[in-house]
Design a protein around this motif. Structure first.
Motif, mmCIF file in Angstrom:
data_model
loop_
_atom_site.group_PDB
_atom_site.id
_atom_site.type_symbol
_atom_site.label_atom_id
_atom_site.label_comp_id
_atom_site.label_asym_id
_atom_site.label_seq_id
_atom_site.Cartn_x
_atom_site.Cartn_y
_atom_site.Cartn_z
ATOM 1 N N PHE A 231 -37.222 -36.042 9.026
ATOM 2 C CA PHE A 231 -35.775 -35.870 8.910
ATOM 3 C C PHE A 231 -35.341 -34.535 9.513
ATOM 4 N N ALA A 232 -34.031 -34.450 9.790
ATOM 5 C CA ALA A 232 -33.445 -33.173 10.224
ATOM 6 C C ALA A 232 -33.440 -32.240 9.018
ATOM 7 N N TRP A 233 -33.958 -31.040 9.218
ATOM 8 C CA TRP A 233 -34.198 -30.160 8.072
ATOM 9 C C TRP A 233 -33.825 -28.717 8.404
ATOM 10 N N ALA A 234 -33.299 -28.031 7.407
ATOM 11 C CA ALA A 234 -33.053 -26.592 7.515
ATOM 12 C C ALA A 234 -33.512 -25.927 6.232
ATOM 13 N N HIS A 235 -33.995 -24.722 6.382
ATOM 14 C CA HIS A 235 -34.478 -23.932 5.247
ATOM 15 C C HIS A 235 -33.648 -22.656 5.162
ATOM 16 N N LEU A 236 -33.085 -22.393 3.986
ATOM 17 C CA LEU A 236 -32.323 -21.169 3.743
ATOM 18 C C LEU A 236 -33.138 -20.265 2.835
ATOM 19 N N ASP A 237 -33.572 -19.127 3.381
ATOM 20 C CA ASP A 237 -34.306 -18.140 2.584
ATOM 21 C C ASP A 237 -33.292 -17.151 2.027
ATOM 22 N N ILE A 238 -33.028 -17.250 0.725
ATOM 23 C CA ILE A 238 -31.979 -16.451 0.079
ATOM 24 C C ILE A 238 -32.548 -15.301 -0.745
ATOM 25 N N ALA A 239 -33.784 -14.899 -0.437
ATOM 26 C CA ALA A 239 -34.408 -13.834 -1.224
ATOM 27 C C ALA A 239 -33.604 -12.540 -1.186
ATOM 28 N N GLY A 240 -32.880 -12.294 -0.099
ATOM 29 C CA GLY A 240 -32.099 -11.071 0.002
ATOM 30 C C GLY A 240 -30.659 -11.212 -0.425
ATOM 31 N N THR A 241 -30.170 -12.440 -0.591
ATOM 32 C CA THR A 241 -28.738 -12.646 -0.846
ATOM 33 C C THR A 241 -28.420 -13.247 -2.207
ATOM 34 N N ALA A 242 -29.417 -13.733 -2.934
ATOM 35 C CA ALA A 242 -29.169 -14.453 -4.185
ATOM 36 C C ALA A 242 -28.807 -13.540 -5.348
ATOM 37 N N TRP A 243 -29.279 -12.281 -5.297
ATOM 38 C CA TRP A 243 -28.947 -11.354 -6.384
ATOM 39 C C TRP A 243 -28.928 -9.926 -5.874
ATOM 40 N N ARG A 244 -28.307 -9.055 -6.678
ATOM 41 C CA ARG A 244 -28.274 -7.622 -6.387
ATOM 42 C C ARG A 244 -29.174 -6.897 -7.373
ATOM 43 N N SER A 245 -29.741 -5.789 -6.934
ATOM 44 C CA SER A 245 -30.571 -4.953 -7.800
ATOM 45 C C SER A 245 -29.802 -3.690 -8.174
ATOM 46 N N GLY A 246 -30.469 -2.811 -8.933
ATOM 47 C CA GLY A 246 -29.872 -1.522 -9.268
ATOM 48 C C GLY A 246 -28.792 -1.626 -10.324
ATOM 49 N N GLY A 247 -27.838 -0.704 -10.269
ATOM 50 C CA GLY A 247 -26.782 -0.647 -11.276
ATOM 51 C C GLY A 247 -25.878 -1.857 -11.276
ATOM 52 N N ALA A 248 -25.776 -2.518 -10.123
ATOM 53 C CA ALA A 248 -24.935 -3.720 -10.020
ATOM 54 C C ALA A 248 -25.767 -4.988 -10.129
ATOM 55 N N LYS A 249 -26.924 -4.888 -10.825
ATOM 56 C CA LYS A 249 -27.838 -6.030 -10.904
ATOM 57 C C LYS A 249 -27.131 -7.293 -11.396
ATOM 58 N N GLY A 250 -27.392 -8.380 -10.695
ATOM 59 C CA GLY A 250 -26.800 -9.648 -11.102
ATOM 60 C C GLY A 250 -26.829 -10.658 -9.974
ATOM 61 N N ALA A 251 -26.764 -11.929 -10.347
ATOM 62 C CA ALA A 251 -26.741 -13.010 -9.365
ATOM 63 C C ALA A 251 -25.427 -12.992 -8.592
ATOM 64 N N THR A 252 -25.476 -13.360 -7.322
ATOM 65 C CA THR A 252 -24.286 -13.343 -6.471
ATOM 66 C C THR A 252 -23.592 -14.701 -6.370
#
Length: 527
Positions: A491-512
């Motif tokens: 099938f036609a397939w795409a992979h989205l690697d969201i390791a850098g965009t799914a959440w924030r670290s540090g003082g603003a830690k949280g899912a985006t």
């Protein structure tokens, strides 16, 4: 050689989780109501009126009306405060004279080109509304920005941006605290000014924006929950709850016994060390014609990732509760789907488990057999996402999808490559890749296409199995995608690697909540 799907697990007895949705605190939402109406910015009574100003202190029509009603005191105040109308500037005025509003929020939209402001500036400014009003006790506001022309966009798009931004105020990340923080801004009502002939268009835009915000909020909620609450069983319960009383949505949950019968040795090898039972959650949204092939969304749902026997270092390991954000984004996208009732068929497949070390856990060097029949040498148990996804992708074949998009917090290497701005995109189909990139630009949830060349495939060679689960340090995000590509030939397939965009670290830690906006826009374009 043994297959994880057939190896006994005497050391670990899996039971249903003890903490379920019945005793997990539920966050209270503000329940914001959005509406479009014709208003007179001078006479309309509201707790806060929002107007725009362009660079060079050029007032929008609504701001000009306010200025005229107060003997041009508005322009004098703006000059006194050094307000220049640059994009992102804001000024909150209390007890404005000459108008019915209790407060006046002035937003800078930057420079105009041919009488319009840029899409990026409009989005940036709209996001300033909630930040500017945080110190206030406002429960309702009126946004008079319909007279701000945006390049290439119309009233429905502008209304969508307002609802999508302000609708996210309904989510609170601190609902598990014994005493959640008191916040002054608790919006209940947002009125968006428009003209009579554009009310229907603006109302449609508000509904779309709010639906996307609700999908983002669900994704953020699930991502932020700790691993002792958000287990595979909990995710399955949330999927079933989402389908409750929804005629177009059906949910089926496969248990480990069924996965074993299907030959999902790769997926089950990751689950081997956990006491929590793994789940394969299958969602089917049937909004299109019966004969229409569905789009499939496949989500990685590792509810906590210790790395398994290849144990992760301790610092920041708590953030591995976010390793199920791919699964969360699938559920968030389906939340938006059922709200909008889009005329499209969509399948969701979520592979969810914990990755834990124990006496029954899979060891580096073990060889397992995937559902496709390919054997895999597991050189690193912390490269587990691809092991659950490969079986989920093979399972997805049965739906004969026209396109498959998998979403996963897959590699730290992608974070090194792209940071937290863009999601990594890999695909075996140029048209699908272009569609996703376009949707990312349209939704301001951007992706960047990475290579998927045959030259990288050699790094996955194994002396003992068909394929190794890692390809060395070089191009780690690429070889991870290459691994998955071995299971997507039908099938036609795409992979989205969201390791850098799914959440924030540090003082603003949280899912985006990303990439829900991208996925929803892609489905909107398909529908």
């Amino acid at each position: 050689m043994t297959s994880a799907s057939s190896s006994p697990k005497k050391a670990v007895k899996k039971t249903a989780e003890k903490t379920t949705s019945r005793n997990a605190p539920t966050p209270k939402t503000a329940g914001i109501q959005f509406s479009a109406k014709v208003i007179d910015p001078v006479k309309y009574a509201t707790q806060c009126l929002v107007v725009g100003v362009y660079e060079g202190l050029k007032l929008s029509p609504a701001a000009s009306s306010v200025d005229a009603a107060d003997a041009h005191q508005l322009i004098a105040l703006l000059k006194r405060e050094g307000f220049q109308g640059k994009a992102g500037q804001s000024l909150l005025l209390l007890n404005p004279q000459g108008i019915a509003a209790d407060r006046l929020l002035v937003l800078g939209f930057g420079s105009q080109k041919d009488g319009s402001v840029s899409v990026d500036n409009f989005r940036r400014v709209v996001q300033k509304i909630s930040e500017s009003l945080k110190p206030t006790p406002c429960t309702e506001i009126t946004v008079a920005l319909d007279d701000v022309s945006v390049t290439g966009q119309e009233a429905d798009w502008q209304a969508r941006q307002i609802a999508e931004s302000l609708g996210q105020l309904e989510y609170r990340a601190d609902h598990l605290k014994s005493k959640p923080a008191e916040i002054s801004l608790q919006l209940k009502k947002v009125q968006v000014g428009t003209t009579k002939n554009l009310i229907a268009k603006a109302t449609k835009g508000l509904a779309l924006g709010l639906a996307i915000a609700q999908g983002i909020n669900l994704t953020r909620k699930l991502g932020d929950l700790p691993g002792n609450i958000c287990t595979p069983t909990y995710l399955a319960e949330q999927a079933k709850q989402l389908a409750k009383d929804r005629a177009k949505l059906n949910v089926n949950v496969l248990e480990e016994k069924q996965m074993k019968e299907l030959g999902m040795g790769s997926f089950l090898s990751v689950a081997a060390g956990s006491e929590q039972p793994a789940k394969l959650i299958v969602l089917e949204y049937k909004g299109g014609n019966k004969k229409d092939a569905p789009v499939a969304l496949v989500g990685k749902g590792i509810t906590f990732d210790t790395g398994g026997i290849s144990l992760k270092p301790g610092p920041a390991m708590d953030e591995m509760k976010y390793d199920m954000c791919g699964a969360a984004s699938v559920l968030g996208t389906f939340r938006t789907l059922v709200e909008l009732q889009l005329p499209i068929n969509v399948v969701g497949v979520i592979a969810t488990t914990e990755n834990m070390p124990s006496g029954a856990a899979t060891k580096p060097g073990d060889i397992v057999t995937s559902m496709s029949g390919l054997t895999i040498e597991i050189l690193n148990t912390d490269a587990e996402g691809r092991l659950v996804l490969c079986d989920a992708l093979t399972y997805t074949e049965r739906f004969k999808p026209k396109a498959v998009v998998d979403i996963a917090t897959l590699t730290g290497a992608c974070v090194i490559a792209l940071g937290n701005h863009a999601t990594g995109l890999f695909s075996n189909d140029d048209d699908l890749a272009k569609s996703l990139l376009k949707a990312g630009e349209e939704s301001a949830d951007r992706a960047w296409q990475m290579p998927l060349w045959d030259e990288y495939q050699k790094q996955l060679d194994s002396n003992f199995a068909d394929i190794a689960n890692i390809g060395g340090r070089e191009a780690g995000s690429v070889t991870a995608a290459c691994f998955l590509s071995r299971f997507t030939k039908k099938f036609a397939w795409a992979h989205l690697d969201i390791a850098g965009t799914a959440w924030r670290s540090g003082g603003a830690k949280g899912a985006t909540g990303r990439p829900v906006p991208l996925l929803v826009q892609y489905l909107l374009n398909q529908a």
